[in-house]
Scaffold this active site. Structure first.
Site, mmCIF file in Angstrom:
data_model
loop_
_atom_site.group_PDB
_atom_site.id
_atom_site.type_symbol
_atom_site.label_atom_id
_atom_site.label_comp_id
_atom_site.label_asym_id
_atom_site.label_seq_id
_atom_site.Cartn_x
_atom_site.Cartn_y
_atom_site.Cartn_z
ATOM 1 N N LYS B 196 0.850 -1.193 0.000
ATOM 2 C CA LYS B 196 0.000 0.000 0.000
ATOM 3 C C LYS B 196 0.884 1.241 0.000
ATOM 4 O O LYS B 196 1.675 1.453 0.911
ATOM 5 C CB LYS B 196 -0.921 0.050 1.220
ATOM 6 C CG LYS B 196 -1.929 1.205 1.098
ATOM 7 C CD LYS B 196 -2.600 1.568 2.404
ATOM 8 C CE LYS B 196 -1.789 2.520 3.242
ATOM 9 N NZ LYS B 196 -1.720 3.899 2.717
ATOM 10 N N GLU B 270 10.674 0.574 9.919
ATOM 11 C CA GLU B 270 11.647 1.636 9.656
ATOM 12 C C GLU B 270 10.922 2.924 9.990
ATOM 13 O O GLU B 270 10.046 3.356 9.247
ATOM 14 C CB GLU B 270 12.124 1.571 8.202
ATOM 15 C CG GLU B 270 13.478 2.189 7.999
ATOM 16 C CD GLU B 270 13.396 3.671 7.730
ATOM 17 O OE1 GLU B 270 13.354 4.435 8.741
ATOM 18 O OE2 GLU B 270 13.343 4.074 6.581
ATOM 19 N N GLU B 401 10.392 14.747 15.947
ATOM 20 C CA GLU B 401 10.657 14.673 14.517
ATOM 21 C C GLU B 401 9.673 15.600 13.799
ATOM 22 O O GLU B 401 8.457 15.402 13.876
ATOM 23 C CB GLU B 401 10.480 13.244 14.008
ATOM 24 C CG GLU B 401 10.804 13.124 12.529
ATOM 25 C CD GLU B 401 10.619 11.724 11.972
ATOM 26 O OE1 GLU B 401 9.586 11.107 12.255
ATOM 27 O OE2 GLU B 401 11.512 11.268 11.230
#
Lengths: 297, 492
Positions: B196, B270, B401
């Site tokens: 996806k 990841e 982040e």
């Protein structure tokens, strides 16, 4: 009942089975002990039932030891593991006796389990200074760079030993993890206390720095949830979990993206098979670091 | 959002009078459909409902894509299972290799069109999609092609076998490249795939599907379902998936790890990062400044391994800030299709809002904002590349982040302090070290808890080079020999 006063017999000195944390043998902070009995119901010893706080203390000790253990030369780590095997060899009779007296093994089975445990330590000792070569490599990147990947320790690993083979089952999961440079907190069932603490005495006299291996005996259903949700544990390995425990462990581990390794429990003779000593029992507790540097004048 | 008023500090633009003329990449030869459903069993299939994907530089809709339902995901997984049993597991490894080589070659042949589409849908500068994304995507297929019939040599003493069907979910920052990172090793190891793509960037995956058709890849070996996070959740939770590979935020990664608890599915993650870029006082400063710039402004900072925390040795802080300010003023922000553009469009309105919120937090927390003085286009999602000085480790811009062109500058005095500060984050994806002293570089590199260390360089990638994180940046590697492991059962 016979007493020394009546018979001149010598009163034996019973051992207190405590925990092994940070190189010391403290009692559980909870003060709880459990009476262990052999198959015929005779009292063997009182064993410590580690608490959640003991687990947290052990993690602190492991964290303190982790960096310097990983930073030792691979050659030195290898020698220290080999030294542990030497210490075990010199105590093989007493270890065998404990397996017989406290854990109900036959003399033959006990001897086989001790021998296999010693050999397993020797086998993993040899891996310390070969891991990097076998698992790491230079990468031929398409550009003027030197690039290499090498394995490093994951950090602090908590292990849960299975119900069977109290010595070999423990050595088989602890050895690969410390061989890779991790610090370990291993939790065994309370009933394993006599041989677990005998093994702790082996480690305590093996030049293994304090805190690299910490050994607890306790109830898994009490300690597993704490380990799973603890924020300063990098990886957890466990043997023989129920489906419920797996869900609890892996679900809890996700809070800090812990690495989780789960294996099935086995009998001592099955643990003794050579395929349970494998390079690929070390890799779940290693990280690959890739470093780049330009080349050029 | 409450923010203190603060005028960004800027310096004058370079030599007046010298301007770059636009150098637009032409788009007249690219073609794509107005509407895509999914790609299942080797064919493009219709979806029950659709959503639009835009060009973030113009905010115009490019095409519509299927919003994958649980039933459509199920059809795709069934197709992948059939593809595994009927074709891929029976294809000799040497033939698997040849399919992958074919795909690599076709990617090279279609590189120009794919680069343009990647830029149109994602917003990244054409020079990056042309020079980085496309060559690397082709290289990944080419590299892993060769492994397909050499797996027995990959891991000493071990027997290896494929896992089965892999469910893969990828992000919007490198759409085609992430698809290549995921699909190439999975296929080389003998698995089949349902992937996806991110809902803002599904276009190049559909073009990749055309390439698979062109390569005659057997039906069901790779399937694409389009859709948002709901589709992704249906995919990773599908009971007939053997392996899940996810690249994206740590938050979603955590949720996936939790959902997969007890299922026995293999998982690689990841996730996010907050990379430290460490500049020692003996570094070659010209190169270091370029490394800092590319470390944080490459792909608008939409890079999980971005060097978003700059750690500068105290003695050279002022000099580094002076040079950074100058370099910032020369960055060209604008139309991603312009070959001169350095910083393109932010991928989505939501991401732009997030970045702008953090620019506010930076000022609110007491840091000093330095933004590029460049003009921004009137349409599309753009933000001026920015760095903050006077940042404390506890500031939100230093801890979180941001995934945008925002750099936090902090200082250190000793190598020990640099290491401690670099490691003081739950993330552990990347780090940079700039020094002319080799012994210092090796010593610091060995102490950094990060999966990729760039010495005197930053943001370098290669198909042969394993990539992935320590700690909460995830587990598993992509690229290189180690990148095979997530897709193999290893016994030995």
């Amino acid at each position: 009942m016979k007493t020394p006063a009546q018979t001149n017999m010598r009163l034996t000195v019973a051992k207190t089975y405590k925990l092994f944390i940070g190189g010391a043998f403290p009692r559980t902070e909870s003060g709880r002990s459990v009476a262990l009995r052999n198959r015929s119901g005779e009292f063997v010893a009182n064993a410590s039932r580690a608490s959640r706080k003991d687990l947290r203390e052990a993690v602190v000790a492991a964290r303190k030891a982790a960096e310097s253990w990983a930073g030792r030369t691979a050659y030195l780590r290898s020698q220290i593991l080999y030294r542990a095997a030497e210490m075990m060899e010199s105590r093989r009779e007493s270890l065998t006796a404990t397996l017989v007296k406290a854990h109900g093994k036959t003399a033959k089975a006990a001897e086989a389990e001790v021998s296999a445990s010693i050999d397993r330590l020797v086998w993993y000792a040899g891996w310390c200074d070969k891991l990097t070569q076998v698992l790491g490599n230079q990468n031929p990147v398409a550009g003027p760079f030197f690039n290499m990947s090498s394995p490093e320790a994951t950090g602090v690993v908590v292990l849960f030993a299975g119900e069977s083979s109290p010595l070999l089952g423990l050595v088989s999961i602890v050895a690969p993890v410390i061989c890779g440079g991790n610090a370990v907190v291993a939790c065994s069932p309370i009933a394993h206390a006599p041989i677990v603490i005998d093994f702790a005495e082996v480690l305590a006299t093996s030049d293994l720095p304090a805190g690299v291996v910490n050994l607890l005996t306790g109830n898994r259903d009490e300690l597993l949830p704490t380990a799973a949700s603890h924020r300063d544990i990098d990886a957890i390995g466990a043997v023989g979990l129920s489906m419920e425990e797996q869900v609890l462990l892996e679900g809890g581990a996700s809070a800090t993206i812990k690495r989780v390794w789960i294996d099935t429990d086995r009998t001592s003779s099955a643990w003794a098979l050579a395929d349970h000593q494998s390079l690929y029992r070390i890799t779940p507790f290693l990280e690959v670091k890739t470093s780049w540097h330009p080349m050029g004048l | 959002m409450a923010t203190k008023k603060q005028t960004p500090k800027t310096t004058a633009a370079p030599a007046a009078g010298w301007k770059y003329e636009p150098a637009l990449e032409s788009t007249d030869h690219v073609r794509f459909e107005k509407r895509y459903g999914h790609f299942i069993d080797g064919k493009f299939t219709a979806a029950k409902s659709y959503f639009g994907a835009i060009n973030p530089a113009t905010e115009e809709q490019l095409a519509e894509f299927g919003q994958g339902s649980a039933a459509e995901v199920d059809t795709a997984v069934k197709s992948a299972r059939r593809g595994y049993e009927k074709y891929w597991s029976k294809t000799p490894p040497s033939e698997r290799a040849k399919y992958l080589y074919r795909i690599a070659r076709l990617l090279q042949e279609h590189a120009r069109e794919l680069a343009i589409l990647e830029t149109m849908n994602g917003g990244k500068p054409i020079k990056e999609s042309r020079d980085v994304d496309l060559p690397l995507a082709a290289a990944h297929f080419f590299y892993y092609a060769g492994w397909a019939d050499k797996l027995q040599y990959a891991f000493g003493g071990a027997q290896v076998a494929p896992l089965g069907v892999a469910g893969q979910v990828i992000p919007w920052n490198f759409p085609l490249l992430m698809a290549a990172w995921k699909i190439a090793p999975a296929l080389a190891c003998g698995n089949t795939v349902v992937l996806k793509a991110a809902e803002t960037t599904p276009l190049t995956a559909m073009k990749l599907a055309e390439i698979f058709q062109e390569a005659d890849l057997p039906p069901g070996v790779v399937n694409f379902v389009n859709g948002d996070g709901r589709t992704g959740a249906a995919l990773v939770n599908h009971p007939d998936i053997n392996k899940v590979a996810f690249t994206g935020s740590t938050e979603v990664g955590r949720a996936i790890q939790k959902q997969l608890a007890g299922t026995g599915k293999r998982l690689t993650l990841e996730l996010g990062g907050k990379g430290a870029n460490i500049i020692f006082d003996d570094a070659a400063l010209d190169q270091a400044i370029e490394g800092i710039i590319s470390g944080i402004f490459f792909n608008q900072g939409h890079v999980c391994c971005a060097g978003s925390r700059l750690l500068v040795q105290e003695s050279i802080h002022d000099e580094v800030v002076r040079r950074l300010t100058h370099r910032l003023s020369t960055l060209r922000v604008g139309n991603p299709l312009d070959k001169n553009t350095d910083v393109g469009a932010i991928n989505s309105r939501a991401q732009l809002d997030k970045i702008e919120a953090y620019l506010g937090y930076g000022v609110e927390d007491g840091a000093v904002r330095h933004s590029a003085p460049c003009p921004l286009p009137g349409r599309g999602f753009f933000v001026a590349p920015t760095f903050f000085t006077g940042v404390a480790p506890a500031h939100r811009i230093a801890a979180d982040e941001i995934f945008g062109p925002v750099l936090s500058v902090m200082t250190f005095r000793t190598p020990e302090e640099a290491v401690a500060k670099a490691n003081a984050t739950p993330y552990g994806l990347s780090a940079g070290i700039w020094t002319d002293k080799g012994s210092k570089l090796f010593a610091v590199a060995s102490q950094l808890k990060a999966g990729v260390i760039w010495g005197n360089s930053f943001n370098r990638f290669d198909a042969t080079s394993p990539f992935g994180g320590f700690k909460e940046s995830g587990f598993g590697r992509e690229g290189g020999r180690q990148g095979l492991l997530p897709y193999l059962e290893v016994r030995g």
